[in-house]
Design a protein around this motif. Structure first.
Motif, PDB file in Angstrom:
ATOM      1  N   ALA A  14       0.836  -1.204   0.000  1.00 42.65           N
ATOM      2  CA  ALA A  14       0.000   0.000   0.000  1.00 42.65           C
ATOM      3  C   ALA A  14       0.870   1.254   0.000  1.00 42.65           C
ATOM      4  O   ALA A  14       0.590   2.208  -0.733  1.00 42.65           O
ATOM      5  CB  ALA A  14      -0.946  -0.011   1.198  1.00 42.65           C
ATOM      6  N   LEU A  15       1.920   1.254   0.800  1.00 44.89           N
ATOM      7  CA  LEU A  15       2.843   2.402   0.835  1.00 44.89           C
ATOM      8  C   LEU A  15       3.575   2.560  -0.493  1.00 44.89           C
ATOM      9  O   LEU A  15       3.778   3.683  -0.975  1.00 44.89           O
ATOM     10  CB  LEU A  15       3.837   2.247   1.982  1.00 44.89           C
ATOM     11  N   GLN A  16       3.932   1.444  -1.107  1.00 45.30           N
ATOM     12  CA  GLN A  16       4.600   1.494  -2.413  1.00 45.30           C
ATOM     13  C   GLN A  16       3.657   2.067  -3.469  1.00 45.30           C
ATOM     14  O   GLN A  16       4.057   2.891  -4.298  1.00 45.30           O
ATOM     15  CB  GLN A  16       5.072   0.099  -2.818  1.00 45.30           C
ATOM     16  N   ALA A  17       2.396   1.683  -3.423  1.00 44.76           N
ATOM     17  CA  ALA A  17       1.414   2.174  -4.397  1.00 44.76           C
ATOM     18  C   ALA A  17       1.254   3.684  -4.284  1.00 44.76           C
ATOM     19  O   ALA A  17       1.325   4.400  -5.287  1.00 44.76           O
ATOM     20  CB  ALA A  17       0.068   1.476  -4.192  1.00 44.76           C
ATOM     21  N   VAL A  18       1.050   4.180  -3.075  1.00 47.46           N
ATOM     22  CA  VAL A  18       0.839   5.632  -2.943  1.00 47.46           C
ATOM     23  C   VAL A  18       2.120   6.413  -3.206  1.00 47.46           C
ATOM     24  O   VAL A  18       2.055   7.557  -3.663  1.00 47.46           O
ATOM     25  CB  VAL A  18       0.181   6.035  -1.600  1.00 47.46           C
ATOM     26  N   ALA A  19       3.284   5.804  -2.966  1.00 49.71           N
ATOM     27  CA  ALA A  19       4.536   6.478  -3.314  1.00 49.71           C
ATOM     28  C   ALA A  19       4.618   6.688  -4.825  1.00 49.71           C
ATOM     29  O   ALA A  19       5.028   7.760  -5.289  1.00 49.71           O
ATOM     30  CB  ALA A  19       5.737   5.673  -2.814  1.00 49.71           C
ATOM     31  N   LEU A  20       4.214   5.680  -5.587  1.00 48.15           N
ATOM     32  CA  LEU A  20       4.203   5.819  -7.047  1.00 48.15           C
ATOM     33  C   LEU A  20       3.183   6.874  -7.487  1.00 48.15           C
ATOM     34  O   LEU A  20       3.451   7.673  -8.379  1.00 48.15           O
ATOM     35  CB  LEU A  20       3.907   4.480  -7.714  1.00 48.15           C
TER      36      LEU A  20
END
Length: 139
Positions: A67-73
């Motif tokens: 989830a953190l990786q998705a919003v970072a992108l």
């Protein structure tokens, strides 16, 4: 998850709805329809409500790290916060077009930015300034 790279999609801002982000991150059958809009990060506009929606779904399905990786992108684009003026515009377009709350914010953001909404959410079907692609069935 697919990492964005710069490519052209449209000439103006691309406002990608949560449904399109989730399809892209899941590498679903319709992911390719949204890749160009998402990967043109220099023209990518991200309503803050999409961060909420995508984070929540990915957190529930795949855990906090993904989830953190998705919003970072997603944050590689320009994030637009919901302020008072945008909230009132969203309320207005929501009433006029009978849109749910989050969709109203996405559509009002696109109007503010003179951008195009990219989505597979049927609530947007037929609205001006929207590139609607119906959800494709898996395999």
């Amino acid at each position: 998850m697919i990492a964005p790279a710069k490519r052209a999609a449209t000439t103006g801002p691309n406002v990608v709805d949560s449904s399109a982000w989730l399809e892209y991150f899941a590498d679903g059958p319709g992911a390719g329809r949204f890749a160009a809009a998402i990967e043109a990060v220099d023209r990518l506009v991200v309503p803050s409500v999409c961060l909420l929606e995508v984070f929540k779904v990915v957190l529930r399905q795949r855990g906090e790290s993904d989830a953190l990786q998705a919003v970072a992108l997603m944050q590689q684009g320009t994030v637009i916060d919901l302020d008072a003026a945008l909230a009132l515009s969203a309320a207005t377009v929501g009433v006029v077009h009978k849109l749910p709350l989050a969709d109203s914010i996405v559509y009002a953001t696109a109007q503010r930015m003179a951008g195009t909404v990219w989505t597979q959410d049927e609530d947007f079907d037929g609205l001006p300034g929207v590139k609607f692609h119906p959800k494709l069935a898996k395999g």
